[in-house]
Design a protein around this motif. Structure first.
Motif, PDB file in Angstrom:
ATOM      1  N   LEU A 201       0.846  -1.196   0.000  1.00  0.00           N
ATOM      2  CA  LEU A 201       0.000   0.000   0.000  1.00  0.00           C
ATOM      3  C   LEU A 201       0.886   1.253   0.000  1.00  0.00           C
ATOM      4  CD1 LEU A 201      -2.878   1.274   0.400  1.00  0.00           C
ATOM      5  CD2 LEU A 201      -2.372   1.253   2.844  1.00  0.00           C
ATOM      6  N   CYS A 202       0.653   2.086  -1.046  1.00  0.00           N
ATOM      7  CA  CYS A 202       1.348   3.367  -1.098  1.00  0.00           C
ATOM      8  C   CYS A 202       0.295   4.454  -1.102  1.00  0.00           C
ATOM      9  CB  CYS A 202       2.158   3.518  -2.383  1.00  0.00           C
ATOM     10  SG  CYS A 202       3.618   2.513  -2.393  1.00  0.00           S
ATOM     11  N   ILE A 203       0.491   5.482  -0.344  1.00  0.00           N
ATOM     12  CA  ILE A 203      -0.452   6.596  -0.342  1.00  0.00           C
ATOM     13  C   ILE A 203       0.350   7.869  -0.546  1.00  0.00           C
ATOM     14  CG2 ILE A 203      -2.258   7.769   0.951  1.00  0.00           C
ATOM     15  CD1 ILE A 203      -2.556   5.244   2.622  1.00  0.00           C
ATOM     16  N   TRP A 204      -0.153   8.701  -1.477  1.00  0.00           N
ATOM     17  CA  TRP A 204       0.585   9.955  -1.702  1.00  0.00           C
ATOM     18  C   TRP A 204      -0.396  11.080  -2.008  1.00  0.00           C
ATOM     19  CZ3 TRP A 204      -0.128   6.144  -5.230  1.00  0.00           C
ATOM     20  CH2 TRP A 204      -0.589   6.514  -6.491  1.00  0.00           C
ATOM     21  N   ASP A 205       0.090  12.297  -1.831  1.00  0.00           N
ATOM     22  CA  ASP A 205      -0.707  13.497  -2.075  1.00  0.00           C
ATOM     23  C   ASP A 205      -0.472  13.927  -3.523  1.00  0.00           C
ATOM     24  OD1 ASP A 205      -1.618  16.124  -2.295  1.00  0.00           O
ATOM     25  OD2 ASP A 205      -1.271  16.520  -0.161  1.00  0.00           O
ATOM     26  N   ALA A 206      -1.526  13.869  -4.330  1.00  0.00           N
ATOM     27  CA  ALA A 206      -1.359  14.182  -5.747  1.00  0.00           C
ATOM     28  C   ALA A 206      -1.054  15.660  -5.957  1.00  0.00           C
ATOM     29  CB  ALA A 206      -2.613  13.782  -6.520  1.00  0.00           C
ATOM     30  N   GLY A 207      -1.434  16.500  -5.005  1.00  0.00           N
ATOM     31  CA  GLY A 207      -1.195  17.934  -5.144  1.00  0.00           C
ATOM     32  C   GLY A 207       0.267  18.293  -4.966  1.00  0.00           C
ATOM     33  N   THR A 208       0.886  17.738  -3.945  1.00  0.00           N
ATOM     34  CA  THR A 208       2.264  18.121  -3.647  1.00  0.00           C
ATOM     35  C   THR A 208       3.254  17.028  -4.016  1.00  0.00           C
ATOM     36  OG1 THR A 208       2.016  17.256  -1.428  1.00  0.00           O
ATOM     37  CG2 THR A 208       1.579  19.585  -1.718  1.00  0.00           C
ATOM     38  N   ASN A 209       2.742  15.846  -4.455  1.00  0.00           N
ATOM     39  CA  ASN A 209       3.576  14.697  -4.795  1.00  0.00           C
ATOM     40  C   ASN A 209       4.357  14.168  -3.599  1.00  0.00           C
ATOM     41  OD1 ASN A 209       3.108  13.741  -7.310  1.00  0.00           O
ATOM     42  ND2 ASN A 209       4.260  15.413  -8.283  1.00  0.00           N
TER      43      ASN A 209
END
Lengths: 269, 295, 310
Positions: free
Chosen positions: A9-17
């Protein structure tokens, strides 16, 4: 058999990468309780929300989340909604803010039950009443007609547990359910959660940063730091033979605190 | 310094700042910038189109529109800034006293503010102008009378918030005098809040002063003022609508520049708000609900 | 709820008294001798000391200040605001029809402003950060920088003169409302829609929304909860907006020659007709307090938590 299996599982913020959770894998066995421990900002809550696909639109996730053998990421929005509440149930940190402040709590109960079951009003009321009584909420019918601000945080927390009782979900996700409470309410809530597990055999993910509480309720522990799982294992092992220095630090500070406390009490006596 | 850094990254903010600085400079050095005397009447050039000597053409009395526009910066923008500065000062003094000492002084001053704020802005301005008569200076007095209460309110809240912080309590406990605590520890941190609210209210003040001049309640002829120029242009609106353009656009450009700058300032002062949307909106509710009271 | 209303109205009463006092003080701060103003307004060619004394006697200007205030306040309560210095007519008879005209324009515009703000605010909040949200906010930002009288003049020139579609001024039929209402809507919806949008976004981030979703509620139901809570903020702001719009139609009324309070007050200011100015300030301030009280009461009815705070 594993009720929930999470892989890569990877989770990331698409706005700030920015990556919030790195490549984590874990699983929850049928009927067991997994505790996720870590400081705030370590990615505990985000991980749990990702299991129910409840993160904000700009927070993206990848990896496999298999719940009862089904990949959660592949479900349609409607199927996902059917699972939320009924099979995957969440208990929030702050009961005071978890209910719509301008409706009586009964409205939320009625709406959630109505979303999953075709029960009549009296049926719902009867079931709610029984569940509320079993979590020691007295006079349930009048409580249902109260606004959230007229109840205490502990009562609202038990309201959420009562709702979980009615739904009998397969997995309960409790996101720091005791953090916002005073010690007595904390004790009551933990007791109720323990009873819930005993009576229904529900699996549970329990997020907390309070190791004392975790020790009481959990079978296995994950320790997270900066979005990574740094330690995992059965509860006793983590407490006695922690591998990572961060976990050792956590355990030792807790021990030092209680030791200090005991010493103080001893001296007082 | 961080504020400057993050402002300089925001292209729109830099452009707004440039426009504002250029406008202010042009206003202060109007005699040097303006190609002609703004009050010089030349009936032969009545309604002349733009030419090389008169870049924006001439008005109904043959006066140079560009020069009038440049001289108009003084009452339309510069004097507004002066009025703003005065009301911020009054508001700051009262806000600091009320927020720092609290108790009865606070309660008393806030009641006065309540009464002042219960008059809608435009009506208050009209009342003051009504009593003192038409004229630019009377409108400016009205602005000061009307705005200080609002500034006092906001500054008081900020002061209260900061004087509850531990380091301020520490300074108090360690025996610093009240004045030292206020000047050294509270003024610097509230400065940001003051900057945001005052840059936000410039826009409404510029719009109001031009509106009142447009009604003939502001500066008197033959002096140039943007609202006044629009009023004169309105007389010949049906035959020469193009005369409405220059002063109208001047107002729009300057007000937009202040608007953008105020927005950027707010974002720069609270950098974490950019990512954590939540608080930004909370402050936006506050700011925009004030903007709505601008009347 | 009943006791809340009583308390809330109880707060408004001393405020009204202070406002009336302040209005009276303001007018008396005038550097001009009221008797001189009266005489000049009546076109008396030669103002003598004797005439001034007579006028002072007749209009009661030489009584002590507090007595004059009490007299004035008592007669205001009976809607007697004195007589105009200029025309000699009753202020109430002059101002009442004008007030009605302004109220009509204000209410019609308010309906449009509120509807537009809610529609745009909700639509933008639901699509936060998307194209539509960004462009609407950009346009609104630009529109709030436009002076309303300039926009009004341009619209008169285009729609009434150039296209000859609508009346340029006056208040003859429903068609006279179109342009002023459009101008007022443009200048205010741009401000208020932002308020609706941001209060809605605040609510979207609340925990109860997450819990509702986690409990499997449909998006429709969740949106209803969000709306219910965010409109509370909006309603109190809108109730405040009505008297603000009422006070700021001044400029628009003058551009469109609308026979309302705004035109009357500007005329009164230019001719220094103090009783009219006084009555105008008082009426708008009272309207302000009135709508403010109403907004608080509506808010308390919708949000039971607020009832405790008073």
């Amino acid at each position: 058999m594993n009720l929930l299996e999470v892989e890569n599982l990877c989770i990331w913020d698409a706005g700030t990468n920015e990556t919030i959770v790195h490549n984590s894998s874990f699983h929850v066995k049928q009927g067991s309780c997994l505790a996720i421990v870590g400081e705030s900002g370590s990615g505990k809550s985000v991980t749990c929300r990702s299991l129910m696909r409840l993160n904000k639109a700009w927070i993206r996730q990848s990896g496999d989340i298999r719940f009862k053998g089904e990949d959660v990421n592949l479900l349609s929005a409607k199927e996902m909604r059917k699972k939320r509440g009924k099979e995957l149930c969440m208990i929030m940190q702050n009961g005071m803010r978890a209910f719509d402040p301008s409706c009586v709590v009964g409205v939320h109960c009625k709406e959630t039950l109505g979303a999953h079951f075709d029960w009549s009003k009296s049926e719902m009321e009867a079931k709610m009443k029984r569940a509320m009584e079993s979590v020691m909420l007295k006079d349930p019918i009048s409580l249902l007609n109260k606004y959230p601000h007229q109840m205490s945080g502990g009562m609202l927390q038990r309201m959420m547990i009562a709702l979980a009782l009615v739904f009998t979900p397969d997995l309960i996700i409790a996101d720091e359910p005791t953090t916002a409470l005073d010690t007595i309410s904390q004790y009551e809530v933990i007791e109720q959660l323990l009873l819930l597990r005993e009576n229904m055999g529900t699996s549970m993910i329990f997020i907390s940063h309070d190791l004392g509480v975790v020790r009481k309720i959990a079978d296995d522990v994950l320790v997270m730091k900066d979005g990574e799982i740094i330690e995992r294992g059965p509860i006793n092992m983590v407490f006695t033979e922690a591998q990572h220095e961060y976990t050792q630090y956590l355990v030792s500070t807790r021990r030092a605190l209680s030791h200090h406390f005991k010493k103080l009490i001893g001296e007082e006596l | 310094m961080n504020i400057w850094l993050s402002l300089s990254k925001d292209k729109l903010a830099v452009m707004s700042l440039l426009i504002i600085v250029a406008t202010l400079a042009a206003g202060i050095f109007a005699p040097q910038f303006a190609p002609h005397d703004p009050t010089e009447v030349n009936m032969q050039l009545k309604y002349a189109a733009s030419s090389w000597t008169y870049l924006l053409g001439n008005d109904h009395l043959g006066r140079c529109i560009l020069s009038r526009l440049i001289y108009g910066i003084r009452p339309s923008v510069l004097w507004v800034l002066v009025a703003l500065a005065i009301s911020v000062c009054i508001g700051a003094v009262i806000g600091f006293i009320a927020g720092y000492f609290r108790g009865k002084i606070d309660a008393f001053m806030m009641r006065i503010c309540d009464v002042m704020l219960s008059f809608p802005g435009y009506v208050m301005t009209l009342a003051v102008v009504g009593i003192l008569g038409a004229g630019l200076e009377h409108i400016l007095i009205a602005f000061v009378v009307m705005k200080w209460a609002w500034f006092a309110r906001v500054i008081r809240t900020a002061v209260m918030q900061y004087s509850d912080m531990d380091y301020v309590k520490f300074a108090k406990a360690s025996g610093s005098s009240h004045l030292t605590v206020i000047v050294r520890h509270i003024v610097p941190v509230t400065f940001a809040d003051i900057a945001v609210i005052s840059s936000g209210s410039i826009c409404s003040m510029i719009l109001q002063i031009s509106g009142l001049s447009f009604l003939g309640l502001g500066i008197q002829a033959p002096n140039a003022e943007w609202g006044m120029m629009l009023n004169e242009a309105r007389g010949v609106m049906f035959s020469r609508p193009e005369l409405m353009l220059a002063p109208g656009l001047a107002i729009i450009i300057v007000v937009s520049a202040f608007n953008f700058l105020s927005d950027a300032l707010q974002a720069a002062i609270n950098p974490q708000l950019k990512t954590a949307q939540r608080k930004l909106q909370a402050s936006e509710v506050r700011v925009s609900s004030y903007e709505s009271i601008r009347g | 709820m009943g006791s809340y209303m009583v308390k809330r109205i109880g707060i408004a009463v001393p405020l009204l008294i202070m406002i009336s006092f302040l209005t009276f003080v303001l007018i008396n701060l005038s550097p001009l001798d009221p008797a001189v103003v009266v005489l000049q307004a009546q076109d008396i060619p030669e103002v003598t000391e004797e005439l001034i004394a007579q006028t002072n006697e007749k209009l009661g200007f030489n009584q002590p200040f507090m007595i004059r205030y009490l007299h004035w306040a008592a007669s205001c309560l009976q809607l007697d605001f004195g007589v105009s210095y200029v025309t000699g007519e009753s202020v109430w008879l002059t101002i009442a029809p004008a007030f009605l005209n302004t109220l009509k324009l204000t209410l019609v515009s308010s309906v449009f402003i509120i509807v537009m703000s809610i529609l745009l605010g909700v639509a933008c909040a639901m699509r936060e950060g998307k194209m539509m949200d960004k462009s609407v906010r950009g346009i609104a930002f630009f529109l709030t920088a436009i002076p309303s009288y300039w926009l009004a003049s341009i619209m008169i020139w285009y729609f009434s003169v150039h296209l000859d579609l609508l009346p340029t001024s006056g208040m003859d039929s429903y068609r006279s409302y179109i342009l002023p209402v459009i101008v007022l809507t443009i200048s205010y919806a741009g401000i208020y829609f932002r308020t609706v949008r941001s209060s809605m976004l605040n609510q979207i981030n609340e925990d109860y929304v997450l819990y509702g979703r986690a409990s499997g509620l449909s998006e429709k139901k969740i949106t209803m909860h969000i709306l219910r809570n965010s409109l509370q903020v909006a309603i109190s702001i809108f109730a405040m907006a009505i008297p603000i719009i009422l006070g700021s139609t001044v400029v628009i009324e003058n551009v469109f020659a609308w026979p309302g309070l705004g035109r009357l007050s500007v005329k009164a200011i230019l001719s220094r007709d103090f009783p009219i100015i006084q009555a105008y300030v008082l009426i708008v301030a009272v309207a302000f307090v009135f709508f403010n009280t109403i907004s608080d009461i509506i808010n308390a009815a919708m949000n039971p938590k607020l009832r405790k705070d008073l």
